[in-house]
Design an enzyme around this catalytic site. Structure first.
Site, PDB file in Angstrom:
ATOM      1  N   ALA A 194      -2.604   5.924 -29.081  1.00 28.15           N
ATOM      2  CA  ALA A 194      -2.833   7.174 -29.834  1.00 28.15           C
ATOM      3  C   ALA A 194      -2.305   7.134 -31.257  1.00 28.15           C
ATOM      4  CB  ALA A 194      -2.220   8.346 -29.083  1.00 28.15           C
TER       5      ALA A 194
ATOM      6  N   GLY B  72      -4.763  10.577 -34.998  1.00 23.50           N
ATOM      7  CA  GLY B  72      -5.985  10.856 -35.765  1.00 23.50           C
ATOM      8  C   GLY B  72      -7.173  11.068 -34.836  1.00 23.50           C
ATOM      9  N   LYS B  73      -7.328  10.145 -33.893  1.00 22.83           N
ATOM     10  CA  LYS B  73      -8.496  10.264 -33.000  1.00 22.83           C
ATOM     11  C   LYS B  73      -8.201  11.190 -31.833  1.00 22.83           C
ATOM     12  CE  LYS B  73     -10.164   5.893 -34.675  1.00 22.83           C
ATOM     13  NZ  LYS B  73      -8.893   5.549 -35.393  1.00 22.83           N
TER      14      LYS B  73
ATOM     15  N   GLU C 185       1.366   6.508 -26.342  1.00 23.31           N
ATOM     16  CA  GLU C 185       1.879   5.842 -27.552  1.00 23.31           C
ATOM     17  C   GLU C 185       3.323   5.417 -27.310  1.00 23.31           C
ATOM     18  OE1 GLU C 185       0.742   4.668 -30.584  1.00 23.31           O
ATOM     19  OE2 GLU C 185       2.825   4.043 -30.854  1.00 23.31           O
TER      20      GLU C 185
ATOM     21  N   ASP D 122      -8.079   2.074 -29.404  1.00 22.99           N
ATOM     22  CA  ASP D 122      -8.091   1.874 -30.866  1.00 22.99           C
ATOM     23  C   ASP D 122      -6.918   0.927 -31.128  1.00 22.99           C
ATOM     24  OD1 ASP D 122      -8.577   2.177 -33.559  1.00 22.99           O
ATOM     25  OD2 ASP D 122      -7.527   4.081 -33.732  1.00 22.99           O
TER      26      ASP D 122
ATOM     27  N   CYS E 112      -9.744  -1.609 -36.900  1.00 25.30           N
ATOM     28  CA  CYS E 112     -10.074  -1.488 -38.322  1.00 25.30           C
ATOM     29  C   CYS E 112      -9.993  -2.872 -38.967  1.00 25.30           C
ATOM     30  CB  CYS E 112      -9.194  -0.462 -39.033  1.00 25.30           C
ATOM     31  SG  CYS E 112      -7.436  -0.746 -38.832  1.00 25.30           S
TER      32      CYS E 112
HETATM   33  C1  LIG Z   1      -4.538   1.304 -34.622  1.00 29.22           C
HETATM   34  S1  LIG Z   1      -3.163   2.183 -34.122  1.00 29.22           S
HETATM   35  C2  LIG Z   1      -3.870   3.627 -33.432  1.00 29.22           C
HETATM   36  C3  LIG Z   1      -4.340   4.639 -34.424  1.00 29.22           C
HETATM   37  C4  LIG Z   1      -4.727   5.958 -33.825  1.00 29.22           C
HETATM   38  N1  LIG Z   1      -5.690   5.810 -32.745  1.00 29.22           N
HETATM   39  C5  LIG Z   1      -5.268   6.937 -34.849  1.00 29.22           C
HETATM   40  O1  LIG Z   1      -6.483   7.161 -34.909  1.00 29.22           O
HETATM   41  O2  LIG Z   1      -4.456   7.500 -35.589  1.00 29.22           O
HETATM   42  C6  LIG Z   1      -2.656   1.317 -32.692  1.00 29.22           C
HETATM   43  C7  LIG Z   1      -1.511   1.962 -31.959  1.00 29.22           C
HETATM   44  O3  LIG Z   1      -1.324   1.293 -30.719  1.00 29.22           O
HETATM   45  C8  LIG Z   1       0.049   1.358 -30.404  1.00 29.22           C
HETATM   46  N2  LIG Z   1       0.310   0.311 -29.390  1.00 29.22           N
HETATM   47  C9  LIG Z   1       0.752  -0.951 -29.566  1.00 29.22           C
HETATM   48  N3  LIG Z   1       0.878  -1.573 -28.381  1.00 29.22           N
HETATM   49  C10 LIG Z   1       0.506  -0.676 -27.432  1.00 29.22           C
HETATM   50  C11 LIG Z   1       0.445  -0.728 -26.008  1.00 29.22           C
HETATM   51  N4  LIG Z   1       0.758  -1.830 -25.346  1.00 29.22           N
HETATM   52  N5  LIG Z   1       0.033   0.380 -25.364  1.00 29.22           N
HETATM   53  C12 LIG Z   1      -0.318   1.507 -26.038  1.00 29.22           C
HETATM   54  N6  LIG Z   1      -0.274   1.594 -27.390  1.00 29.22           N
HETATM   55  C13 LIG Z   1       0.131   0.521 -28.075  1.00 29.22           C
HETATM   56  C14 LIG Z   1       0.743   1.137 -31.723  1.00 29.22           C
HETATM   57  O4  LIG Z   1       2.071   1.629 -31.696  1.00 29.22           O
HETATM   58  C15 LIG Z   1      -0.171   1.907 -32.675  1.00 29.22           C
HETATM   59  O5  LIG Z   1       0.300   3.210 -32.866  1.00 29.22           O
END
Ligand SMILES: C[S@@+](CC[C@H](N)C(=O)[O-])C[C@H]1O[C@@H](n2cnc3c(N)ncnc32)[C@H](O)[C@@H]1O
EC number: 2.1.1.176
Length: 454
Positions: A269, A273-274, A292, A338, A391
């Site tokens: 999460a 944003g999403k 998250e 994401d 992204c």
């Molecule tokens: C690309 S960002 C997500 C952006 C978000 N979806 C938005 O639209 O604002 C990826 C996120 O995945 C989280 N993340 C990393 N490893 C993870 C895991 N094993 N399980 C769940 N989330 C994880 C990171 O902390 C980060 O916040």
């Protein structure tokens, strides 16, 4: 101490110091910037200026190095590191910005060396180089000029330009670099739970802020002349909008159709944003779980969701997806992954990425992405859909992940994104997947839909 008291640590000092730490550590720029600006007690416009200077220098690194090379008769790596960054910040103000008077650009940059207690001859050196640059302005290249050899100034490391040239050709590689060297535009998603797009555009207009509808995402507004902070925009506290590029807005639409009684899982999460977009789009009697693990992001996620959708059906889980799968008995109609990625599609917005990433990082991200998808596969209900998004514009994190996931999970098939995108955005399809490259109007992005068929 004397010099520090006399010369305050201003925006120029903070910019130079942050660039110095970034060069030394290769950490993400944002936390470095936060700690430097806290140490300097910078707030408001001074803090924003420091941020603009840092991001600008990172977007124009090769160009500024070219100028420094022409103006100083010595190799760049023989310059005292603070002096090298000070020259970069000074020249960026003189050659890439038009709102800072020359004298202020030079004097304030030299004062930063005084605040850093650097030796006097170094103040004189920086002062001399910057003043020479203003005198020789007409004979020096501009930021968008080509070199005397005819080659463009790319402002990206060779490993990235080489791989984009191989994949897209010379012209497209140069176009992506040009887009990434400019300041990105500011795009909002209007929160239709609170206000519709036209009314919010009118509200901004009343404050003298021009907002035009984005070309692709139905709730998007592009602010063309706004320089202030996001939280100072009208409607911020009421949750009328979220800053979000159109590519990210379109990605959430791929979770459609948004029929009633759906269960959504936002498996990564981030700042929400999403997640908040799903809450905005979902039909009655639906619910969302947002996962998250990172504490700082979790705090901002909660803040954002309190602001944007306080009364909606939402559970936030402070854990990672692997742990969530171990403890949850739920299954979801839609799962959004994401995923953490290299971010090469948003290099214009986050210019430190281009200098911090290494080629080997891509395979590391791929393994993490495949692991997240393996977990997501266990959490999606029969006939349900996983939307996988990054992204990044790199094959290793996108097409290869998609192929490897489908090969390992015969119970899933790829379904086209086409029916979920507005007509104006179907040009971003590559076969069945959504894959815009950065254009200045939209970020580089990738998204695919996997349906559980058995
Ligand atoms: C690309 S960002 C997500 C952006 C978000 N979806 C938005 O639209 O604002 C990826 C996120 O995945 C989280 N993340 C990393 N490893 C993870 C895991 N094993 N399980 C769940 N989330 C994880 C990171 O902390 C980060 O916040």
């Amino acid at each position: 101490m004397e010099a520090t008291r006399k010369y305050p640590k201003t925006s120029r000092f903070a910019a130079i110091e942050t660039l110095l730490r970034l060069n030394r550590t290769r950490y993400p720029v944002k936390p470095l910037f936060d700690s430097v600006t806290d140490e300097c007690r910078l707030i408001g416009a001074e803090r924003s200026l420091a941020m603009n200077l840092i991001y600008g220098v990172l977007r124009r690194r090769d160009y500024l190095d070219l100028l420094i090379g022409k103006l100083c008769n010595r190799p760049l790596d023989q310059l005292e590191p603070f002096v090298y960054q000070a020259l970069s910040v000074g020249l960026y103000q003189l050659f890439c910005l038009d709102r800072i008077p020359e004298s202020a650009a030079v004097n304030e940059t030299v004062n930063a060396l005084k605040a850093a207690s650097l030796k006097k001859h170094l103040h004189g050196f920086v002062n001399g180089v910057l003043r020479a640059a203003t005198r020789q302005r007409d004979t020096l290249p501009g930021p968008d000029d080509t070199l005397s050899s005819g080659a463009p100034i790319l402002n990206h490391p060779a490993w990235l330009t080489d791989r984009w040239r191989d994949r897209y050709g010379q012209d497209e590689m140069e176009r992506i670099c040009r887009v990434n060297s400019r300041e990105p535009r500011l795009t909002l998603r209007v929160n239709t739970l609170k206000i519709d797009r036209n009314h919010f555009a009118n509200r901004l207009q009343e404050d003298g802020i021009t907002a035009i509808p984005g070309h692709y995402a139905p709730d998007s507004l592009v602010l063309t002349n706004y320089q202030g902070s996001i939280s100072a925009l009208p409607g911020y506290d009421e949750g009328c909008f979220q800053v979000q590029d159109e590519a990210a807005q379109l990605a959430t639409l791929l979770l459609g159709p948004f029929t009633s009684q759906m269960a959504y899982l936002d498996g990564c999460a981030g700042l929400g944003g999403k997640t908040s977009h799903i809450l905005q789009l979902m039909a009655p009697n639906s619910r969302v779980v947002a996962v998250e693990p990172e504490p700082q992001r979790l705090r901002l996620l909660q803040e954002n969701l309190d602001r944007l959708a306080p009364e909606r059906q939402l559970t936030i889980c402070p854990t990672n997806l692997q742990e969530y799968l171990r403890t949850s008995r739920l299954q979801f109609d839609r799962v959004l992954i994401d995923a953490p990625c290299s971010g090469t599609g948003v290099i214009g917005r986050h210019p430190d990425i281009r200098w911090n990433r290494q080629p080997d990082d891509l395979i590391g991200y791929q393994l993490e992405q495949l692991d997240l998808l393996d977990n997501a596969a266990e959490l999606v209900a029969p006939e349900g859909v996983i939307v996988y998004a990054t992204c990044s514009i790199e094959i290793e994190e996108n097409q290869q992940v998609m192929e490897r996931f489908l090969a390992a999970h015969p119970g899933f098939s790829l379904t086209s994104c086409r029916g979920y995108l507005p007509e104006t955005a179907v040009g971003f399809l590559e076969g069945d997947v959504f894959a815009p490259r950065p254009t200045g109007e939209i970020d580089g992005f990738f998204a695919a839909r996997f349906m559980r068929t058995s």
